[in-house]
Design a protein around this motif. Structure first.
Motif, PDB file in Angstrom:
ATOM      1  N   ALA A  53       0.837  -1.204   0.000  1.00 39.07           N
ATOM      2  CA  ALA A  53       0.000   0.000   0.000  1.00 39.07           C
ATOM      3  C   ALA A  53       0.874   1.257   0.000  1.00 39.07           C
ATOM      4  CB  ALA A  53      -0.903   0.003   1.229  1.00 39.07           C
ATOM      5  N   LEU A  58      -3.174   1.561   5.262  1.00 39.54           N
ATOM      6  CA  LEU A  58      -4.520   1.421   4.715  1.00 39.54           C
ATOM      7  C   LEU A  58      -5.520   1.685   5.827  1.00 39.54           C
ATOM      8  CD1 LEU A  58      -4.235  -1.909   2.669  1.00 39.54           C
ATOM      9  CD2 LEU A  58      -4.689   0.347   1.716  1.00 39.54           C
ATOM     10  N   ARG A  59      -6.671   2.247   5.425  1.00 39.72           N
ATOM     11  CA  ARG A  59      -7.772   2.323   6.389  1.00 39.72           C
ATOM     12  C   ARG A  59      -8.162   0.900   6.750  1.00 39.72           C
ATOM     13  NH1 ARG A  59     -11.129   7.436   6.499  1.00 39.72           N
ATOM     14  NH2 ARG A  59     -12.522   6.080   7.668  1.00 39.72           N
ATOM     15  N   SER A  61     -11.009  -0.449   7.101  1.00 41.11           N
ATOM     16  CA  SER A  61     -12.064  -0.990   6.237  1.00 41.11           C
ATOM     17  C   SER A  61     -11.500  -1.412   4.886  1.00 41.11           C
ATOM     18  CB  SER A  61     -13.185   0.025   6.055  1.00 41.11           C
ATOM     19  OG  SER A  61     -12.686   1.221   5.476  1.00 41.11           O
ATOM     20  N   GLU A  62     -10.564  -0.647   4.339  1.00 38.96           N
ATOM     21  CA  GLU A  62      -9.930  -1.010   3.063  1.00 38.96           C
ATOM     22  C   GLU A  62      -9.102  -2.276   3.215  1.00 38.96           C
ATOM     23  OE1 GLU A  62      -9.260   3.395   1.074  1.00 38.96           O
ATOM     24  OE2 GLU A  62      -7.733   2.603   2.445  1.00 38.96           O
ATOM     25  N   ASP A  65     -11.459  -5.211   3.355  1.00 39.37           N
ATOM     26  CA  ASP A  65     -11.961  -5.496   2.007  1.00 39.37           C
ATOM     27  C   ASP A  65     -10.888  -6.155   1.148  1.00 39.37           C
ATOM     28  OD1 ASP A  65     -14.401  -4.404   2.702  1.00 39.37           O
ATOM     29  OD2 ASP A  65     -14.028  -2.487   1.687  1.00 39.37           O
ATOM     30  N   ALA A  66      -9.663  -5.659   1.225  1.00 39.64           N
ATOM     31  CA  ALA A  66      -8.562  -6.217   0.427  1.00 39.64           C
ATOM     32  C   ALA A  66      -8.290  -7.666   0.804  1.00 39.64           C
ATOM     33  CB  ALA A  66      -7.289  -5.383   0.612  1.00 39.64           C
ATOM     34  N   ARG A  71     -14.669  -7.433   9.434  1.00 42.76           N
ATOM     35  CA  ARG A  71     -14.061  -6.325  10.173  1.00 42.76           C
ATOM     36  C   ARG A  71     -13.566  -6.797  11.545  1.00 42.76           C
ATOM     37  NH1 ARG A  71     -15.373  -4.915   5.303  1.00 42.76           N
ATOM     38  NH2 ARG A  71     -16.190  -2.835   4.956  1.00 42.76           N
ATOM     39  N   TRP A 100      -6.395   3.926  10.753  1.00 43.94           N
ATOM     40  CA  TRP A 100      -5.458   3.419   9.757  1.00 43.94           C
ATOM     41  C   TRP A 100      -4.636   2.301  10.383  1.00 43.94           C
ATOM     42  CZ3 TRP A 100      -5.056   5.481   4.820  1.00 43.94           C
ATOM     43  CH2 TRP A 100      -5.733   6.680   4.597  1.00 43.94           C
ATOM     44  N   GLU A 173     -15.959   1.259  10.739  1.00 40.53           N
ATOM     45  CA  GLU A 173     -14.762   2.109  10.800  1.00 40.53           C
ATOM     46  C   GLU A 173     -14.266   2.293  12.221  1.00 40.53           C
ATOM     47  OE1 GLU A 173     -12.600   3.745   8.581  1.00 40.53           O
ATOM     48  OE2 GLU A 173     -13.497   2.263   7.283  1.00 40.53           O
TER      49      GLU A 173
END
Length: 178
Positions: A53, A58-59, A61-62, A65-66, A71, A100, A173
């Motif tokens: 990244a 990365l956040r 949530s990202e 998802d990745a 969560r 983050w 989040e």
């Protein structure tokens, strides 16, 4: 109610071979990482995502998802990675609920040390037995399966998120505190 569409003998054979092969491959790769790097495969995947990244961050949530991870599962993994000194969380200045995940220098060193053995294990156990044509076919087959499942997985994740929001659970989040 209609009769189930049972698998043919050939489909049943392929399904069982695929199922056993993927479980064996995952177990082999998990064992290799645990033995050589004292790291579960899940943590390795998080470290890889952060290492690739921008600015190694990365956040949350990202990152979830990745990794195609829930969560809560990701939050637990990041907590363990924080305890190892491999990742740190930082508050998001523009979103008080956001956080983050940031790869530390120690985390980068850990992934750098683990990667050669892991890559060799993948090469040996996945690609070694295959011809070049089979590698291409496996890529096409994997993409077709992933693309077929993506809408279903996205819909299930959205439903689970809506259900947790209705139950008064913490929003996705809110990863600042573990």
């Amino acid at each position: 109610m209609s009769e189930p569409r049972w698998l043919t003998d050939e489909e049943q054979h392929v399904w069982r071979e695929f199922s056993v092969a993927t479980r064996m491959l995952q177990a082999h790769l998990e064992g290799q990482l645990q033995h050589e790097s004292n790291m579960p495969h899940t943590y390795y995947e998080v470290l890889v995502a952060l290492s690739e990244a921008p600015e190694h961050r990365l956040r949350m949530s990202e990152l979830a998802d990745a990794r195609k991870s829930s969560r809560s599962r990701l939050s637990h993994a990041v907590s363990r990675l924080e305890a190892n000194g491999w990742v740190r969380r930082e508050s998001c200045p523009t979103d008080k609920r956001g956080a983050w995940a940031v790869l530390t220098a120690e985390g980068f060193a850990a992934i750098k040390a683990a990667a050669p053995g892991h890559v060799e294990a993948v090469r040996e156990s996945l690609f070694g037995p295959l011809t070049a044509e089979q590698v291409v076919a496996l890529g096409e087959i994997s993409t077709a399966i992933r693309e077929g499942l993506s809408p279903r997985c996205a819909a299930a994740a959205a439903a689970a998120e809506a259900e947790s929001a209705c139950a008064g659970e913490v929003p996705e989040e809110s990863f600042g505190v573990a």
